[in-house]
Design a protein around this motif. Structure first.
Motif, PDB file in Angstrom:
ATOM      1  N   ALA A 133       0.814  -1.203   0.000  1.00 39.92           N
ATOM      2  CA  ALA A 133       0.000   0.000   0.000  1.00 39.92           C
ATOM      3  C   ALA A 133       0.851   1.257   0.000  1.00 39.92           C
ATOM      4  O   ALA A 133       2.063   1.228   0.155  1.00 39.92           O
ATOM      5  N   VAL A 134       0.199   2.368  -0.183  1.00 41.47           N
ATOM      6  CA  VAL A 134       0.875   3.645  -0.314  1.00 41.47           C
ATOM      7  C   VAL A 134       1.480   4.079   1.012  1.00 41.47           C
ATOM      8  O   VAL A 134       0.835   4.043   2.049  1.00 41.47           O
ATOM      9  N   HIS A 135       2.723   4.545   0.967  1.00 40.98           N
ATOM     10  CA  HIS A 135       3.401   4.933   2.197  1.00 40.98           C
ATOM     11  C   HIS A 135       2.673   6.063   2.907  1.00 40.98           C
ATOM     12  O   HIS A 135       2.626   6.118   4.127  1.00 40.98           O
ATOM     13  N   GLY A 136       2.112   7.013   2.174  1.00 38.36           N
ATOM     14  CA  GLY A 136       1.418   8.132   2.788  1.00 38.36           C
ATOM     15  C   GLY A 136       0.295   7.692   3.689  1.00 38.36           C
ATOM     16  O   GLY A 136       0.017   8.323   4.719  1.00 38.36           O
ATOM     17  N   VAL A 137      -0.383   6.616   3.331  1.00 35.93           N
ATOM     18  CA  VAL A 137      -1.457   6.082   4.174  1.00 35.93           C
ATOM     19  C   VAL A 137      -0.857   5.295   5.341  1.00 35.93           C
ATOM     20  O   VAL A 137      -1.352   5.376   6.472  1.00 35.93           O
ATOM     21  N   ALA A 138       0.201   4.574   5.092  1.00 36.23           N
ATOM     22  CA  ALA A 138       0.836   3.785   6.149  1.00 36.23           C
ATOM     23  C   ALA A 138       1.346   4.673   7.269  1.00 36.23           C
ATOM     24  O   ALA A 138       1.365   4.256   8.444  1.00 36.23           O
ATOM     25  N   TYR A 139       1.737   5.902   6.955  1.00 35.06           N
ATOM     26  CA  TYR A 139       2.252   6.807   7.983  1.00 35.06           C
ATOM     27  C   TYR A 139       1.221   7.058   9.080  1.00 35.06           C
ATOM     28  O   TYR A 139       1.571   7.317  10.230  1.00 35.06           O
ATOM     29  N   LYS A 140      -0.060   7.000   8.722  1.00 30.64           N
ATOM     30  CA  LYS A 140      -1.111   7.195   9.724  1.00 30.64           C
ATOM     31  C   LYS A 140      -1.011   6.136  10.818  1.00 30.64           C
ATOM     32  O   LYS A 140      -1.130   6.444  12.012  1.00 30.64           O
ATOM     33  N   TYR A 141      -0.777   4.902  10.416  1.00 24.57           N
ATOM     34  CA  TYR A 141      -0.686   3.815  11.380  1.00 24.57           C
ATOM     35  C   TYR A 141       0.669   3.818  12.090  1.00 24.57           C
ATOM     36  O   TYR A 141       0.765   3.410  13.252  1.00 24.57           O
ATOM     37  N   ALA A 146       1.833  -2.121  19.688  1.00 30.87           N
ATOM     38  CA  ALA A 146       2.265  -3.370  19.070  1.00 30.87           C
ATOM     39  C   ALA A 146       1.342  -3.780  17.928  1.00 30.87           C
ATOM     40  O   ALA A 146       1.803  -4.203  16.853  1.00 30.87           O
ATOM     41  N   THR A 147       0.027  -3.646  18.152  1.00 26.93           N
ATOM     42  CA  THR A 147      -0.940  -4.025  17.121  1.00 26.93           C
ATOM     43  C   THR A 147      -0.767  -3.193  15.857  1.00 26.93           C
ATOM     44  O   THR A 147      -0.752  -3.725  14.734  1.00 26.93           O
ATOM     45  N   ASN A 148      -0.625  -1.893  16.024  1.00 28.01           N
ATOM     46  CA  ASN A 148      -0.479  -1.037  14.845  1.00 28.01           C
ATOM     47  C   ASN A 148       0.868  -1.223  14.168  1.00 28.01           C
ATOM     48  O   ASN A 148       0.978  -1.026  12.956  1.00 28.01           O
ATOM     49  N   SER A 149       1.875  -1.629  14.911  1.00 32.25           N
ATOM     50  CA  SER A 149       3.166  -1.945  14.285  1.00 32.25           C
ATOM     51  C   SER A 149       3.039  -3.163  13.371  1.00 32.25           C
ATOM     52  O   SER A 149       3.587  -3.186  12.265  1.00 32.25           O
ATOM     53  N   LEU A 175     -14.994  -2.761  -0.411  1.00 32.06           N
ATOM     54  CA  LEU A 175     -13.546  -2.861  -0.587  1.00 32.06           C
ATOM     55  C   LEU A 175     -12.777  -2.728   0.716  1.00 32.06           C
ATOM     56  O   LEU A 175     -11.551  -2.650   0.688  1.00 32.06           O
ATOM     57  N   THR A 176     -13.450  -2.697   1.853  1.00 37.15           N
ATOM     58  CA  THR A 176     -12.747  -2.497   3.119  1.00 37.15           C
ATOM     59  C   THR A 176     -12.404  -3.816   3.792  1.00 37.15           C
ATOM     60  O   THR A 176     -13.067  -4.823   3.597  1.00 37.15           O
ATOM     61  N   VAL A 177     -11.370  -3.751   4.603  1.00 36.50           N
ATOM     62  CA  VAL A 177     -11.020  -4.883   5.458  1.00 36.50           C
ATOM     63  C   VAL A 177     -11.195  -4.505   6.920  1.00 36.50           C
ATOM     64  O   VAL A 177     -11.317  -5.362   7.792  1.00 36.50           O
ATOM     65  N   GLU A 178     -11.246  -3.188   7.173  1.00 35.63           N
ATOM     66  CA  GLU A 178     -11.175  -2.674   8.536  1.00 35.63           C
ATOM     67  C   GLU A 178     -12.510  -2.219   9.115  1.00 35.63           C
ATOM     68  O   GLU A 178     -12.573  -1.861  10.293  1.00 35.63           O
ATOM     69  N   LEU A 179     -13.583  -2.239   8.319  1.00 35.91           N
ATOM     70  CA  LEU A 179     -14.854  -1.668   8.756  1.00 35.91           C
ATOM     71  C   LEU A 179     -16.007  -2.651   8.567  1.00 35.91           C
ATOM     72  O   LEU A 179     -16.113  -3.281   7.511  1.00 35.91           O
ATOM     73  N   PRO A 180     -16.888  -2.779   9.542  1.00 36.15           N
ATOM     74  CA  PRO A 180     -18.068  -3.640   9.382  1.00 36.15           C
ATOM     75  C   PRO A 180     -19.005  -3.073   8.315  1.00 36.15           C
ATOM     76  O   PRO A 180     -19.152  -1.858   8.189  1.00 36.15           O
ATOM     77  N   GLU A 181     -19.638  -3.932   7.574  1.00 36.66           N
ATOM     78  CA  GLU A 181     -20.561  -3.515   6.511  1.00 36.66           C
ATOM     79  C   GLU A 181     -21.869  -3.005   7.099  1.00 36.66           C
ATOM     80  O   GLU A 181     -22.435  -3.624   7.994  1.00 36.66           O
ATOM     81  N   ARG A 182     -22.356  -1.874   6.569  1.00 36.31           N
ATOM     82  CA  ARG A 182     -23.598  -1.280   7.043  1.00 36.31           C
ATOM     83  C   ARG A 182     -24.758  -1.444   6.061  1.00 36.31           C
ATOM     84  O   ARG A 182     -25.905  -1.161   6.422  1.00 36.31           O
ATOM     85  N   TRP A 201      -7.331  -7.288  17.354  1.00 43.35           N
ATOM     86  CA  TRP A 201      -6.958  -6.137  16.530  1.00 43.35           C
ATOM     87  C   TRP A 201      -7.628  -4.852  16.993  1.00 43.35           C
ATOM     88  O   TRP A 201      -7.632  -3.853  16.270  1.00 43.35           O
ATOM     89  N   ALA A 202      -8.189  -4.859  18.181  1.00 47.89           N
ATOM     90  CA  ALA A 202      -8.941  -3.696  18.668  1.00 47.89           C
ATOM     91  C   ALA A 202      -8.094  -2.434  18.690  1.00 47.89           C
ATOM     92  O   ALA A 202      -8.595  -1.332  18.441  1.00 47.89           O
ATOM     93  N   GLY A 203      -6.810  -2.563  18.962  1.00 49.08           N
ATOM     94  CA  GLY A 203      -5.928  -1.395  18.989  1.00 49.08           C
ATOM     95  C   GLY A 203      -5.782  -0.724  17.640  1.00 49.08           C
ATOM     96  O   GLY A 203      -5.424   0.464  17.568  1.00 49.08           O
ATOM     97  N   PHE A 204      -6.053  -1.446  16.595  1.00 48.35           N
ATOM     98  CA  PHE A 204      -6.069  -0.878  15.240  1.00 48.35           C
ATOM     99  C   PHE A 204      -7.483  -0.506  14.818  1.00 48.35           C
ATOM    100  O   PHE A 204      -7.723   0.577  14.276  1.00 48.35           O
ATOM    101  N   LEU A 205      -8.438  -1.382  15.097  1.00 50.01           N
ATOM    102  CA  LEU A 205      -9.793  -1.187  14.593  1.00 50.01           C
ATOM    103  C   LEU A 205     -10.505  -0.002  15.234  1.00 50.01           C
ATOM    104  O   LEU A 205     -11.146   0.788  14.536  1.00 50.01           O
ATOM    105  N   LEU A 206     -10.411   0.141  16.547  1.00 48.84           N
ATOM    106  CA  LEU A 206     -11.157   1.203  17.224  1.00 48.84           C
ATOM    107  C   LEU A 206     -10.720   2.604  16.778  1.00 48.84           C
ATOM    108  O   LEU A 206     -11.571   3.445  16.458  1.00 48.84           O
ATOM    109  N   PRO A 207      -9.403   2.903  16.733  1.00 51.04           N
ATOM    110  CA  PRO A 207      -9.009   4.217  16.210  1.00 51.04           C
ATOM    111  C   PRO A 207      -9.422   4.424  14.754  1.00 51.04           C
ATOM    112  O   PRO A 207      -9.791   5.541  14.362  1.00 51.04           O
TER     113      PRO A 207
END
Length: 239
Positions: A3-11, A40-43, A128-135, A75-81
């Motif tokens: 994936a794009v580094h610019g997006v990875a910087y957020k994590y 650790a999770t976001n790493s 197309l998401t992996v990180e969000l529940p479908e609504r 994965w809550a440390g990644f998913l919740l934020p």
């Protein structure tokens, strides 16, 4: 690279901030434990993200569009934020949660169910998401999950699978293609779908159609390369 580094910087930033917060916390405290787990999770997510691997590890189910709690919990440390950021970004943003970019073709984000003027039901929803529940599962007849990290296009065979799904569903009614915010991942798939359905001659003209209707859309270098490769591997029936 994935994936794009610019997006990875957020994590990377979340991992660094949480780890630093843990360092400053009292030894053996719950705060240190919690912040350490978030760091650790976001790493780990950053590594998977850059490698463009491991989307299935988050446990999002291809049928329900959600991850069971026991698979999401690690994965809550990644998913919740991420969920909070998506909600706030949608709340304060000035872009519709979904836009009809061509008759019957809707492009949007996670909260597409709130889109003004949306149809009562979609014949098909492409997620197309992996990180969000479908609504929107209860608002569609057919649902397809193509797991992608934020900022990364679908893999080539998944891009064709997504395009074919949308083209078939559109014959029965309106279609929704969405990611988190309706900008990159979903636009990539929508461009391929519009070509596969014969609405546009090529992905570039499809992108222009999307951009005219939804000016916030973007395609990064990898997304454009993926669409070029898709067009070569799966030629359009439109000459």
């Amino acid at each position: 690279m994935g994936a794009v580094h610019g997006v990875a910087y957020k994590y990377v930033a979340i991992a660094a901030a949480a780890s630093y917060g843990a360092y400053l916390s009292q030894p053996h405290s719950y705060a240190r434990l919690g912040l350490g787990l978030v760091g650790a999770t976001n790493s780990v997510i950053v590594v998977l993200f850059v490698a463009d691997r491991g989307t299935q590890l988050l446990g999002k189910d291809a049928v329900t569009g959600k991850a069971p709690w026991y698979r999401a919990l690690p994965w809550a440390g990644f998913l919740l934020p991420t969920w909070l950021y998506t909600y706030v970004h949608t709340l304060v943003g000035r872009v519709d949660t979904a836009t009809e970019v061509a008759p019957g073709w809707w492009l949007g984000g996670r909260y597409a169910d709130r889109a003004p003027g949306r149809p009562e039901r979609w014949a098909g929803v492409l997620d197309l998401t992996v990180e969000l529940p479908e609504r929107c599962l209860d608002l569609c007849d057919d649902y397809l999950l193509v797991r992608c990290w934020d900022g990364a296009p679908p893999h080539l065979h998944d891009l064709e699978r997504a395009a074919a799904f949308c083209a078939t569903a559109r014959r029965r009614g309106p279609v929704l293609v969405h990611c988190a915010h309706g900008r990159g991942r979903s636009t990539t798939a929508m461009c391929a779908a519009l070509v596969r359905a014969g609405v546009c001659r090529d992905w570039r003209s499809a992108f222009e159609k999307c951009r005219r209707a939804r000016p916030c859309v973007r395609l990064n270098k990898r997304m454009r390369a993926a669409l070029d490769a898709w067009a070569e591997e799966y030629p359009s029936p439109v000459s």
